[in-house]
Design an enzyme around this catalytic site. Sequence first.
Site, mmCIF file in Angstrom:
data_model
loop_
_atom_site.group_PDB
_atom_site.id
_atom_site.type_symbol
_atom_site.label_atom_id
_atom_site.label_comp_id
_atom_site.label_asym_id
_atom_site.label_seq_id
_atom_site.Cartn_x
_atom_site.Cartn_y
_atom_site.Cartn_z
ATOM 1 C CD GLU A 194 21.513 -19.281 -16.469
ATOM 2 O OE1 GLU A 194 21.981 -18.296 -15.717
ATOM 3 O OE2 GLU A 194 21.064 -20.597 -15.959
ATOM 4 C CG ASP B 222 19.301 -21.406 -12.570
ATOM 5 O OD1 ASP B 222 19.854 -19.710 -12.865
ATOM 6 O OD2 ASP B 222 19.408 -21.625 -11.839
HETATM 7 C C1 GLC Z 1 22.045 -19.941 -12.736
HETATM 8 C C2 GLC Z 1 21.972 -18.545 -12.157
HETATM 9 C C3 GLC Z 1 23.093 -18.391 -10.862
HETATM 10 C C4 GLC Z 1 22.450 -19.265 -9.564
HETATM 11 C C5 GLC Z 1 23.001 -20.749 -10.868
HETATM 12 C C6 GLC Z 1 22.551 -22.269 -9.936
HETATM 13 O O1 GLC Z 1 23.005 -19.561 -13.157
HETATM 14 O O2 GLC Z 1 21.932 -17.585 -13.368
HETATM 15 O O3 GLC Z 1 22.948 -17.170 -10.185
HETATM 16 O O4 GLC Z 1 23.536 -19.618 -9.197
HETATM 17 O O5 GLC Z 1 22.063 -20.112 -11.567
HETATM 18 O O6 GLC Z 1 21.275 -22.022 -9.835
#
Ligand code: GLC
Length: 572
Positions: free
Chosen positions: A265, A223
């Site tokens: 991500e 993440d």
């Molecule tokens: C990422 C996740 C999202 C979350 C953010 C903070 O972007 O996909 O859902 O709010 O991280 O952890």
Amino acid sequence: MSHPYPPDHRQPVLGASSLPPLTEDTHWYRRAVFYEVMVQSFKDSNGDGIGDFPGLMSTLDYLSWLGVDCLWVPPFYPSPGKDDGYDVADYMSVNPAYGTLEDFTRFVREAHVRGIRVLVDMVLNHTSDQHPWFQSSREDPAGPFGDFYVWRDTPTGYPDVRVIFTDTEESNWAWDPVRRQFYWHRFFSHQPDLNYENPAVRRAVIDVVRFWCSTGVDGFRLDAIPYLFEEEGTNGESLPATHHFIATLREVIDTEFPGTVMLAEANQPPRDVVAYFGSDDQPECHMCFHFPVMPRIFQALREESSQGLRTILAETPPLPQGGQWAMFLRNHDELTLEMVSDEERDNMYRWYAPDPQMRANVGIGRRLAPLLHGSQREVEIAHALLLSLPGSPFLYYGDEIGMGDDYTLPDRYGVRTPMQWDAGPGGGFSDADPADFVLPMVSSPGWDHRAINVSQSRQREHSLLNWLRKMLAVRREHPAFGIGSMSLLSTDDDAVLAFLRRDESETILCVTNLSSSSRAVRIQLPGMGGWGLKDLATGHSFPTVNEHEYVDITLPRHSFYWLSVSMPKEQA
Ligand code: GLC
Ligand code: CA
């Protein structure tokens, strides 16, 4: 015509995944179909209105029937739930509402029995402010956790860093009345960023990763990975120190848990995303989400033009050995518009979020089917692109039945409502009183669980669900979709996107009519004069490529073909 993959409502096809036994294929993720499933919203086993691991486990036969090879499970750790679990309060256990650690490991084992792998979400950038590390850090600045977060006396550092959650946050600094200092946060102010400059932090998070590896998971979605380190005078994204840490993590995983996959991500432009794969010498992630391509799919449908897609595909650099894109249409977040120009963003809002309530942060908080006005044809061609563009497709739970959303819910919760299994009172999600559900079920007419659910979709021969299952099966038989090269082809109609997918054993021509009218198109196939074309889904023959090395194909509105292209016998 006989249906090659008849829907069968009684007998789940166990182990439908055709990937080799779990331990033997280290490149499995390059051919796999992924499915993001939020445990809290999928299936409740104990009637408390909250989805849980025993519930998710009971749906594995369905997922296997559909043709899913790997699940991505967003955070399921203990959490105050202010960011749906992305605010982690304890990295090494399971949120009691979702089950126990034993339930989790049993779920992983049962998934593996069916040939389904499991990726878990790792939120390494920040914790919840309820995490004991933060509690200790704020109360005891000189103690062992004092330096676990980024503390300052003034909220002025890193002025060039953007705010991501524009709906709720004005600054990346927040005041802590206990420590009487400001702390740094890239997301919500209740999610303080960990201080990666501190080696103890780096060791601690590596231990967290080791812990989950030891439970048997197959990989991690990392993440918010671009934001680990900060540095004055930069925008704080994708810094060299961040890449260095990811490479270290990869080394640990490769040495101690080989075969475990890392997925980034990183919502960044193509050339910056690609850096998260690392290099052959210093690999980082095995996979990265292809953020830049996603909004272009939606744009292409409204502009009835392949131009934007062609450009982004042409700008997508080649990947190092073993790298693979993670392709997606929707996920649990807003349809992010951070990586498009202002003009493109305005268009996207105009087309897809005319009501301001439909917007969330810099993006659109809607699901796939309602975005595409419930048009099954459009949802199908969006999926046809998802399944045929280079990369591994990631489905989002509920999108396979064309589930709706509830954009009146706050934050991004509108796209996380309970899975609609059947037309019964709790939609087959839970036996609890629907008023007690983790989130309300979609209730708008035509979209509620009586209108849209898995059980009905399985029975209806031409449902989106049965169509998708069939296309996943077709895709599975042709590894070129996963591991083949891609080359764009020129056509004489901009509304038609045509490209080849190719590996040493086959060549597939993918043709998509993005427009709402039928098109007759001429496609150039250099070097393939005399080659034969055959529809992968039906086996029907198409006209042969002529001696001038082109073929004319007519496509109905919003339609596509996947055609195998093969050399005539005498040339072979
Ligand atoms: C990422 C996740 C999202 C979350 C953010 C903070 O972007 O996909 O859902 O709010 O991280 O952890
Ligand atoms: Ca439950």
